[in-house]
Enzyme design. Structure first.
Site, PDB file in Angstrom:
ATOM      1  N   ARG A  44      37.897  12.219  29.332  1.00 38.24           N
ATOM      2  CA  ARG A  44      38.186  12.343  27.907  1.00 38.24           C
ATOM      3  C   ARG A  44      39.428  13.194  27.707  1.00 38.24           C
ATOM      4  O   ARG A  44      40.121  13.094  26.725  1.00 38.24           O
ATOM      5  CB  ARG A  44      36.985  13.020  27.257  1.00 38.24           C
ATOM      6  CG  ARG A  44      37.081  13.295  25.802  1.00 38.24           C
ATOM      7  CD  ARG A  44      35.856  14.123  25.446  1.00 38.24           C
ATOM      8  NE  ARG A  44      35.702  14.372  24.049  1.00 38.24           N
ATOM      9  CZ  ARG A  44      36.446  15.220  23.347  1.00 38.24           C
ATOM     10  NH1 ARG A  44      37.438  15.855  23.920  1.00 38.24           N
ATOM     11  NH2 ARG A  44      36.185  15.418  22.076  1.00 38.24           N
ATOM     12  N   ARG A  69      32.493  10.417  29.303  1.00 39.57           N
ATOM     13  CA  ARG A  69      33.370   9.387  28.755  1.00 39.57           C
ATOM     14  C   ARG A  69      34.458   9.048  29.771  1.00 39.57           C
ATOM     15  O   ARG A  69      35.096   9.937  30.318  1.00 39.57           O
ATOM     16  CB  ARG A  69      34.005   9.904  27.474  1.00 39.57           C
ATOM     17  CG  ARG A  69      34.901   8.893  26.796  1.00 39.57           C
ATOM     18  CD  ARG A  69      35.308   9.428  25.448  1.00 39.57           C
ATOM     19  NE  ARG A  69      36.041   8.460  24.686  1.00 39.57           N
ATOM     20  CZ  ARG A  69      36.276   8.573  23.392  1.00 39.57           C
ATOM     21  NH1 ARG A  69      35.816   9.616  22.727  1.00 39.57           N
ATOM     22  NH2 ARG A  69      36.962   7.659  22.738  1.00 39.57           N
ATOM     23  N   GLU A 107      30.934   4.951  28.588  1.00 38.10           N
ATOM     24  CA  GLU A 107      30.266   6.204  28.934  1.00 38.10           C
ATOM     25  C   GLU A 107      29.550   5.970  30.262  1.00 38.10           C
ATOM     26  O   GLU A 107      28.836   4.974  30.422  1.00 38.10           O
ATOM     27  CB  GLU A 107      29.276   6.536  27.802  1.00 38.10           C
ATOM     28  CG  GLU A 107      28.720   7.920  27.846  1.00 38.10           C
ATOM     29  CD  GLU A 107      29.594   8.989  27.169  1.00 38.10           C
ATOM     30  OE1 GLU A 107      30.718   8.691  26.701  1.00 38.10           O
ATOM     31  OE2 GLU A 107      29.136  10.138  27.125  1.00 38.10           O
ATOM     32  N   ARG A 167      40.454  12.337  15.054  1.00 32.39           N
ATOM     33  CA  ARG A 167      39.046  12.359  14.647  1.00 32.39           C
ATOM     34  C   ARG A 167      39.020  11.797  13.241  1.00 32.39           C
ATOM     35  O   ARG A 167      39.673  12.323  12.353  1.00 32.39           O
ATOM     36  CB  ARG A 167      38.542  13.805  14.658  1.00 32.39           C
ATOM     37  CG  ARG A 167      37.034  13.942  14.664  1.00 32.39           C
ATOM     38  CD  ARG A 167      36.602  15.406  14.716  1.00 32.39           C
ATOM     39  NE  ARG A 167      36.714  16.032  16.020  1.00 32.39           N
ATOM     40  CZ  ARG A 167      35.878  15.836  17.035  1.00 32.39           C
ATOM     41  NH1 ARG A 167      34.850  15.018  16.908  1.00 32.39           N
ATOM     42  NH2 ARG A 167      36.046  16.443  18.181  1.00 32.39           N
ATOM     43  N   PHE A 216      32.187   0.474  25.702  1.00 25.95           N
ATOM     44  CA  PHE A 216      32.095   0.364  24.241  1.00 25.95           C
ATOM     45  C   PHE A 216      33.399  -0.036  23.554  1.00 25.95           C
ATOM     46  O   PHE A 216      33.404  -0.296  22.358  1.00 25.95           O
ATOM     47  CB  PHE A 216      31.497   1.626  23.611  1.00 25.95           C
ATOM     48  CG  PHE A 216      32.204   2.929  23.923  1.00 25.95           C
ATOM     49  CD1 PHE A 216      33.415   3.235  23.331  1.00 25.95           C
ATOM     50  CD2 PHE A 216      31.623   3.849  24.775  1.00 25.95           C
ATOM     51  CE1 PHE A 216      34.047   4.449  23.594  1.00 25.95           C
ATOM     52  CE2 PHE A 216      32.241   5.070  25.053  1.00 25.95           C
ATOM     53  CZ  PHE A 216      33.462   5.367  24.456  1.00 25.95           C
ATOM     54  N   LYS A 227      24.413   6.048  21.261  1.00 28.89           N
ATOM     55  CA  LYS A 227      25.316   7.110  21.727  1.00 28.89           C
ATOM     56  C   LYS A 227      24.782   7.601  23.068  1.00 28.89           C
ATOM     57  O   LYS A 227      23.791   8.313  23.122  1.00 28.89           O
ATOM     58  CB  LYS A 227      25.388   8.252  20.709  1.00 28.89           C
ATOM     59  CG  LYS A 227      26.428   9.296  21.077  1.00 28.89           C
ATOM     60  CD  LYS A 227      26.561  10.354  19.994  1.00 28.89           C
ATOM     61  CE  LYS A 227      27.781  11.228  20.188  1.00 28.89           C
ATOM     62  NZ  LYS A 227      27.847  11.890  21.484  1.00 28.89           N
TER      63      LYS A 227
HETATM   64  P1  ATP Z   1      29.703  15.269  21.648  1.00 26.76           P
HETATM   65  O1  ATP Z   1      29.978  16.744  21.766  1.00 26.76           O
HETATM   66  O2  ATP Z   1      28.944  14.900  20.438  1.00 26.76           O
HETATM   67  O3  ATP Z   1      29.217  14.633  22.886  1.00 26.76           O
HETATM   68  P2  ATP Z   1      32.491  15.040  21.632  1.00 26.76           P
HETATM   69  O4  ATP Z   1      32.801  16.179  20.727  1.00 26.76           O
HETATM   70  O5  ATP Z   1      32.755  15.176  23.071  1.00 26.76           O
HETATM   71  O6  ATP Z   1      31.050  14.562  21.380  1.00 26.76           O
HETATM   72  P3  ATP Z   1      33.044  13.057  19.760  1.00 26.76           P
HETATM   73  O7  ATP Z   1      34.154  12.138  19.582  1.00 26.76           O
HETATM   74  O8  ATP Z   1      32.822  14.039  18.685  1.00 26.76           O
HETATM   75  O9  ATP Z   1      33.279  13.767  21.136  1.00 26.76           O
HETATM   76  O10 ATP Z   1      31.692  12.229  20.008  1.00 26.76           O
HETATM   77  C1  ATP Z   1      31.810  10.998  20.605  1.00 26.76           C
HETATM   78  C2  ATP Z   1      31.488  11.022  22.072  1.00 26.76           C
HETATM   79  O11 ATP Z   1      30.294  10.299  22.290  1.00 26.76           O
HETATM   80  C3  ATP Z   1      32.527  10.259  22.815  1.00 26.76           C
HETATM   81  O12 ATP Z   1      33.506  11.146  23.283  1.00 26.76           O
HETATM   82  C4  ATP Z   1      31.807   9.593  23.950  1.00 26.76           C
HETATM   83  O13 ATP Z   1      31.882  10.417  25.096  1.00 26.76           O
HETATM   84  C5  ATP Z   1      30.366   9.566  23.516  1.00 26.76           C
HETATM   85  N1  ATP Z   1      29.801   8.225  23.307  1.00 26.76           N
HETATM   86  C6  ATP Z   1      28.579   7.832  23.744  1.00 26.76           C
HETATM   87  N2  ATP Z   1      28.309   6.582  23.368  1.00 26.76           N
HETATM   88  C7  ATP Z   1      29.376   6.143  22.682  1.00 26.76           C
HETATM   89  C8  ATP Z   1      29.684   4.923  22.044  1.00 26.76           C
HETATM   90  N3  ATP Z   1      28.814   3.900  22.015  1.00 26.76           N
HETATM   91  N4  ATP Z   1      30.881   4.838  21.417  1.00 26.76           N
HETATM   92  C9  ATP Z   1      31.755   5.855  21.429  1.00 26.76           C
HETATM   93  N5  ATP Z   1      31.519   7.037  22.024  1.00 26.76           N
HETATM   94  C10 ATP Z   1      30.331   7.182  22.641  1.00 26.76           C
END
Ligand code: ATP
Length: 583
Positions: free
Chosen positions: A271, A256, A301, A418, A341, A251
């Site tokens: 995003r 993103r 990312e 989600r 990814f 991660k």
């Molecule tokens: P967070 O606050 O945990 O960064 P978020 O709430 O913005 O996340 P989530 O969908 O909950 O969004 O967490 C996934 C986020 O992690 C994605 O939006 C992306 O930006 C990031 N990310 C990093 N590496 C990866 C990966 N290998 N695959 C998918 N998403 C990834």
């Protein structure tokens, strides 16, 4: 269709906080809207003219607003400004001025939706040296023909402050009921997820019927809504949820990006589906070099790296977001790599319903690896020890945790949702709460002593998706440096009363329009008699609160308020915490 029909509906919407009532009001409005202007009505209700990715913004400044109202009402600007200060709302100031109007014309035509929309469109596009005069002229002409109530909403919309409190999902509900049935809602949502354009969905379903939604397909240049991940408190639960086997990816802690790569053109979207192409010319170049497809949409990312390719902290990339000047310097100072990814589209093939393992194969066909474009690191795991080892590896290479991805036949790309196909797991070693959360600012308390004149603390809330409202969880007063602290007031829109979508038992000194999301770390989640988050769901009379909340320094500009951490997620985190303590 008369603009007054919209204004009537808006007034009714503002008078309720119940989502079902809002939906019913919108259903009536949409049913009474001729299909040829339904898209305009939908955009105007969202407070915009186009979907966000088009980047056409309405925002006019204080000067234009004041001059236009003054001209239309036959008043001095100072008087109008007085109304503004008195009401704290430019819309109410316009209404008041128009009510007391000195020059009333006898021959005005009622405003129509098309007339309003087209005029605002011309206003939004006005540019160049004389654009300010042009904007004043357009707005004052509209106000000249407007009733005082219409004036209220016109001024709010041009100032980017319509904020009816209607979520996109409520508009979708209403469209489904008005033009199809509740059961068809998923089809409308699917089309919305593929196009990020509610007006387009409204146009299709009202003019051509449900089947036209299938014609809304992925297209280069039109961002689709991002798939999101669930979270769990411990690694073992990931394997349980994934039926004992999944692929894990690093991660990455960056930005993103959804990249639309064509032969001659590359476009980048955040995003939140804003176009950010211009800020990353180096990423554009890297992606065009790496592309093997004629056309592809890939997700990745963007992470700051050193000259040697080592990952750097996320904060460094935030300097590059929103930057318009000195791009060259920034590119040199903060070089970035794109860790791809997912692949959502390749050469005419929509891959959204293709399972994840196959999409990864498509990714390898779409892009080759280069110095600045890499595939995210993955490993398929079956055992807890394998998962733990991969997690450690990820952390030691500079990532913030892992993303576990389902590899079953159901592992499709769920745009805009989600779900448990993706589970994120990251660890904040310093805190008991093993993840940061994203909270919405809904109010503030006056500062004292050294903080006099500034805010002393912010009132923060989680999003309750069932009720579509924001429920308080903590007062946030630490984690700010002085510069941030003393400039906080510029970031929020204060209003006199609590916002209708906010549920609070605390009396804040200032109330804010819920629009800013901040990342918060904390020690643990506790029960609280004064906070309203998930009230009564764990214990009668208690809500949830964050103990020792601290701002991490990260403004989640990439998140809308409905993307904030939900009350339901906090309940899940609270229960998981109890389990850990019991172990
Ligand atoms: P967070 O606050 O945990 O960064 P978020 O709430 O913005 O996340 P989530 O969908 O909950 O969004 O967490 C996934 C986020 O992690 C994605 O939006 C992306 O930006 C990031 N990310 C990093 N590496 C990866 C990966 N290998 N695959 C998918 N998403 C990834």
């Amino acid at each position: 269709m008369r603009y007054s029909a919209l204004v009537d509906a808006y007034q009714q919407v503002e008078a309720t906080t119940k989502r079902l009532e809002m939906t019913a009001i919108l259903v009536d409005l949409f049913k009474n809207t001729p299909p040829e202007v339904l898209d305009k009505v939908v955009y105007l209700t969202q407070g915009k003219l186009y979907p966000d990715f088009k980047g056409i913004e309405l925002g006019v400044g204080e000067k234009v607003s004041l001059k236009a109202i003054a001209q239309a009402a036959g008043y001095g600007e100072e008087e109008v400004k007085g109304y503004w200060i008195e009401t704290g709302d430019i819309g109410l100031a316009a209404e008041k001025a128009l009510k007391a109007k000195r020059q009333r014309s006898l021959f005005v035509q009622p405003l129509t939706v098309s007339n309003v929309y087209d005029s605002l469109d011309t206003l939004a596009r006005a540019s160049g040296g004389r654009s300010m005069d042009a904007k004043i002229k357009i707005l004052s002409r509209l106000l000249h023909e407007a009733t005082p109530e219409e004036g209220r909403y016109l001024l709010r919309i041009v100032n980017g402050k319509l904020r009816l409190g209607v979520a996109d999902m409520t508009i979708l509900d209403a469209l489904a009921i008005a033009y199809a049935s509740k059961e068809d809602r998923a089809r409308l949502e699917g089309a919305y997820n593929r196009s990020s354009d509610l007006g387009k969905v409204a146009r299709a379903v009202s003019q051509e019927g449900l089947d036209a939604l299938d014609d809304i397909v992925l297209r280069l240049g039109v961002p689709l809504r991002a798939m999101l991940a669930e979270r769990v408190p411990d690694m073992a639960m990931i394997l349980e949820k994934m039926d004992g086997k999944c692929t894990m990816e690093y991660k990455y802690d960056g930005l993103r990006i959804q990249a639309h790569v064509g032969k001659d053109k590359v476009q980048l979207f955040s995003r939140h589906m804003e176009e950010i192409t211009e800020q990353f010319p180096d990423v554009i170049l890297s992606l065009s070099e790496a592309s093997k497809a004629k056309e592809t949409i890939v997700e990745g990312e963007c992470v700051p790296i050193t000259q040697d390719g080592e990952m750097r902290p996320f904060q460094e990339i935030s300097h590059r977001r929103g930057r318009k000047y000195d791009l060259k310097k920034a590119q040199k100072e903060v070089p970035v790599a794109f860790f791809a990814f997912d692949c959502l589209y390749r050469d005419g093939k929509d891959l959204l319903t293709t399972p994840y393992p196959k999409r990864r194969k498509e990714l390898a066909k779409a892009l080759r690896e280069t110095e600045r474009v890499r595939y995210s690191t993955t490993r398929t795991v079956k055992k807890l020890e394998e998962a733990e080892a991969f997690f450690q590896e990820s952390i030691s290479s500079g990532c913030e945790g892992i993303m576990a991805k389902s590899i079953g036949p159901d592992s499709i790309y769920k745009a805009g949702a989600r779900g448990w196909q993706w589970i994120k797991y990251k660890r904040d070693y310093k805190a008991e709460m093993n993840d940061t959360i994203d909270l919405v600012v809904v109010g503030a308390f006056a500062g004292q002593g050294r903080r006099a004149g500034a805010y002393g603390a912010l009132l923060m809330a989680a999003y309750n998706a069932d009720e579509d409202r924001f429920e308080t969880v903590c007062k946030l007063g630490t984690g700010f440096d002085d510069k941030t602290l003393f400039s906080l007031k510029e970031r929020f829109t204060e209003q006199k009363h609590i916002h209708p979508r906010v549920e609070s038992e605390m009396k804040a000194d200032y109330w804010m329009v819920p629009e800013v999301v901040m990342e918060v770390a904390g020690a643990e989640i506790t029960l609280s008699p004064i906070h309203t988050c998930a009230k009564d769901s764990i214990r009668e009379g208690s809500g949830l609160a964050i103990r020792f909340p601290r701002f991490t320094g990260r403004w989640r500009k990439d998140k809308g308020t409905e993307d904030a951490t939900t009350a339901e997620e906090l309940v899940g985190m609270y229960k998981a915490q109890l389990k850990q303590v019991g172990e």
